[in-house]
Design a protein around this motif. Sequence first.
Motif, mmCIF file in Angstrom:
data_model
loop_
_atom_site.group_PDB
_atom_site.id
_atom_site.type_symbol
_atom_site.label_atom_id
_atom_site.label_comp_id
_atom_site.label_asym_id
_atom_site.label_seq_id
_atom_site.Cartn_x
_atom_site.Cartn_y
_atom_site.Cartn_z
ATOM 1 N N PHE A 4 0.856 -1.182 0.000
ATOM 2 C CA PHE A 4 0.000 0.000 0.000
ATOM 3 C C PHE A 4 0.897 1.239 0.000
ATOM 4 N N VAL A 5 0.725 2.123 -0.964
ATOM 5 C CA VAL A 5 1.435 3.402 -0.958
ATOM 6 C C VAL A 5 0.502 4.431 -0.333
ATOM 7 N N LEU A 6 0.828 4.851 0.889
ATOM 8 C CA LEU A 6 -0.017 5.813 1.588
ATOM 9 C C LEU A 6 0.195 7.232 1.080
ATOM 10 N N ALA A 7 1.410 7.544 0.648
ATOM 11 C CA ALA A 7 1.722 8.865 0.112
ATOM 12 C C ALA A 7 3.036 8.796 -0.637
ATOM 13 N N SER A 8 3.142 9.602 -1.693
ATOM 14 C CA SER A 8 4.373 9.633 -2.482
ATOM 15 C C SER A 8 4.549 11.008 -3.096
ATOM 16 N N GLY A 9 5.749 11.566 -2.940
ATOM 17 C CA GLY A 9 6.047 12.872 -3.507
ATOM 18 C C GLY A 9 6.797 13.746 -2.525
ATOM 19 N N SER A 10 7.070 14.973 -2.932
ATOM 20 C CA SER A 10 7.876 15.869 -2.097
ATOM 21 C C SER A 10 7.169 16.284 -0.814
ATOM 22 N N LYS A 11 5.852 16.078 -0.726
ATOM 23 C CA LYS A 11 5.108 16.412 0.493
ATOM 24 C C LYS A 11 5.098 15.252 1.494
ATOM 25 N N GLY A 12 5.667 14.107 1.123
ATOM 26 C CA GLY A 12 5.733 13.002 2.060
ATOM 27 C C GLY A 12 5.662 11.654 1.384
ATOM 28 N N ASN A 13 6.415 10.683 1.931
ATOM 29 C CA ASN A 13 6.479 9.339 1.368
ATOM 30 C C ASN A 13 6.345 8.304 2.470
ATOM 31 N N ILE A 14 5.447 7.346 2.262
ATOM 32 C CA ILE A 14 5.289 6.236 3.195
ATOM 33 C C ILE A 14 4.625 5.079 2.468
ATOM 34 N N THR A 15 5.156 3.881 2.674
ATOM 35 C CA THR A 15 4.623 2.660 2.068
ATOM 36 C C THR A 15 4.403 1.635 3.170
ATOM 37 N N TYR A 16 3.296 0.918 3.068
ATOM 38 C CA TYR A 16 2.926 -0.101 4.044
ATOM 39 C C TYR A 16 2.939 -1.457 3.349
ATOM 40 N N VAL A 17 3.633 -2.423 3.933
ATOM 41 C CA VAL A 17 3.757 -3.761 3.354
ATOM 42 C C VAL A 17 3.313 -4.781 4.393
ATOM 43 N N LYS A 18 2.555 -5.782 3.963
ATOM 44 C CA LYS A 18 2.151 -6.815 4.907
ATOM 45 C C LYS A 18 1.988 -8.152 4.196
ATOM 46 N N ASN A 19 2.109 -9.225 4.976
ATOM 47 C CA ASN A 19 1.678 -10.558 4.556
ATOM 48 C C ASN A 19 1.011 -11.196 5.771
ATOM 49 N N GLU A 20 0.801 -12.482 5.751
ATOM 50 C CA GLU A 20 0.108 -13.104 6.874
ATOM 51 C C GLU A 20 0.974 -13.230 8.116
ATOM 52 N N VAL A 21 2.263 -12.900 7.986
ATOM 53 C CA VAL A 21 3.197 -13.070 9.107
ATOM 54 C C VAL A 21 3.565 -11.741 9.765
ATOM 55 N N VAL A 22 3.786 -10.706 8.981
ATOM 56 C CA VAL A 22 4.352 -9.468 9.500
ATOM 57 C C VAL A 22 3.866 -8.285 8.671
ATOM 58 N N SER A 23 3.959 -7.089 9.235
ATOM 59 C CA SER A 23 3.685 -5.855 8.509
ATOM 60 C C SER A 23 4.761 -4.836 8.863
ATOM 61 N N PHE A 24 5.039 -3.908 7.932
ATOM 62 C CA PHE A 24 6.060 -2.901 8.203
ATOM 63 C C PHE A 24 5.851 -1.686 7.316
ATOM 64 N N PHE A 25 6.443 -0.578 7.730
ATOM 65 C CA PHE A 25 6.456 0.648 6.939
ATOM 66 C C PHE A 25 7.820 0.815 6.283
ATOM 67 N N ILE A 26 7.806 1.404 5.095
ATOM 68 C CA ILE A 26 9.023 1.929 4.485
ATOM 69 C C ILE A 26 8.870 3.438 4.486
ATOM 70 N N ASP A 27 9.664 4.126 5.298
ATOM 71 C CA ASP A 27 9.621 5.568 5.502
ATOM 72 C C ASP A 27 8.312 6.000 6.185
ATOM 73 N N VAL A 28 8.371 7.166 6.797
ATOM 74 C CA VAL A 28 7.202 7.735 7.478
ATOM 75 C C VAL A 28 7.227 9.244 7.257
ATOM 76 N N GLY A 29 7.005 9.668 6.025
ATOM 77 C CA GLY A 29 7.186 11.064 5.644
ATOM 78 C C GLY A 29 5.966 11.950 5.767
ATOM 79 N N ILE A 30 4.907 11.463 6.399
ATOM 80 C CA ILE A 30 3.732 12.290 6.681
ATOM 81 C C ILE A 30 3.471 12.245 8.189
ATOM 82 N N SER A 31 2.613 13.126 8.677
ATOM 83 C CA SER A 31 2.387 13.209 10.112
ATOM 84 C C SER A 31 1.781 11.920 10.658
#
Length: 256
Positions: A4-31
């Motif tokens: 899941f791409v929650l936001a992308s661009g110069s105003k903020g970047n954050i991606t959410y990845v999950k499977n049945e075992v674990v979930s994680f963020f790549i970057d947290v560029g928004i509030s």
Amino acid sequence: MEVFVLASGSKGNITYVKNEVVSFFIDVGISYKKIVQKMKAYGEDVSAVNTLFLTHEHSDHIFGLLGMLKAGHLKEVYLTQGTLDSLSSEVRQLLPKTVIIKADESFEFRQFKVLPILLSHDAKEPVGFRFDWREKSFVCLTDTGYVDESYHEVLKDADLYLLESNFDPKKLLGSRRPFALKQRILGIQGHLSNEEAAVLMNKLIQNKRSKWIVAHISEECNDAFDIEKAIVDHVEDLLKIDVIFASQESLPGIKL
């Protein structure tokens, strides 16, 4: 795996990845507030995400980090030593377990194989990632002036790419931005142009159909038409690629 791409661009970047075992963020560029809101819209609980991968220390990739740390959900953060050294003392004091990663040194993470990729950007030690899980693979490459040819083999034929196509050169040069900023963006430690991104994707997609989430699109110096033109001009087999445009709006999850 679902991305899941929650936001992308110069105003903020954050991606959410999950499977049945674990979930994680790549970057947290928004509030943190926006992260909670966007996750709720997916029906996801931000408090269940305990792991963060950081690409580099620029504000549009770490803006929400302090809020995330104060909320107390994060249990581990994967980042390079250069990124760690570049964080504020307030952030460093609140960090939970940190795992120092190095470009070109792969490691195992909860059944994922993770390969950090050295990028060329005006940050301390920026990296992208290739995540492999079972037979599926996801590549995250943003904020780089180029991708070295030595990486083409390990990056080819992923199922999903989150790759930037930041600017159209004519629009950038014709913009009202300061000349020094134009030089930075055009340089080898800046960003990929539409043509550079399309040429790279053409080299990477060889033996399978892949999805490309076009990321970090400049709102002032780019648009979908310019990106599509570059793809048509430089991707030899257009049937091998599904193109999805990212922005500050959340994208539906992509299942791999």
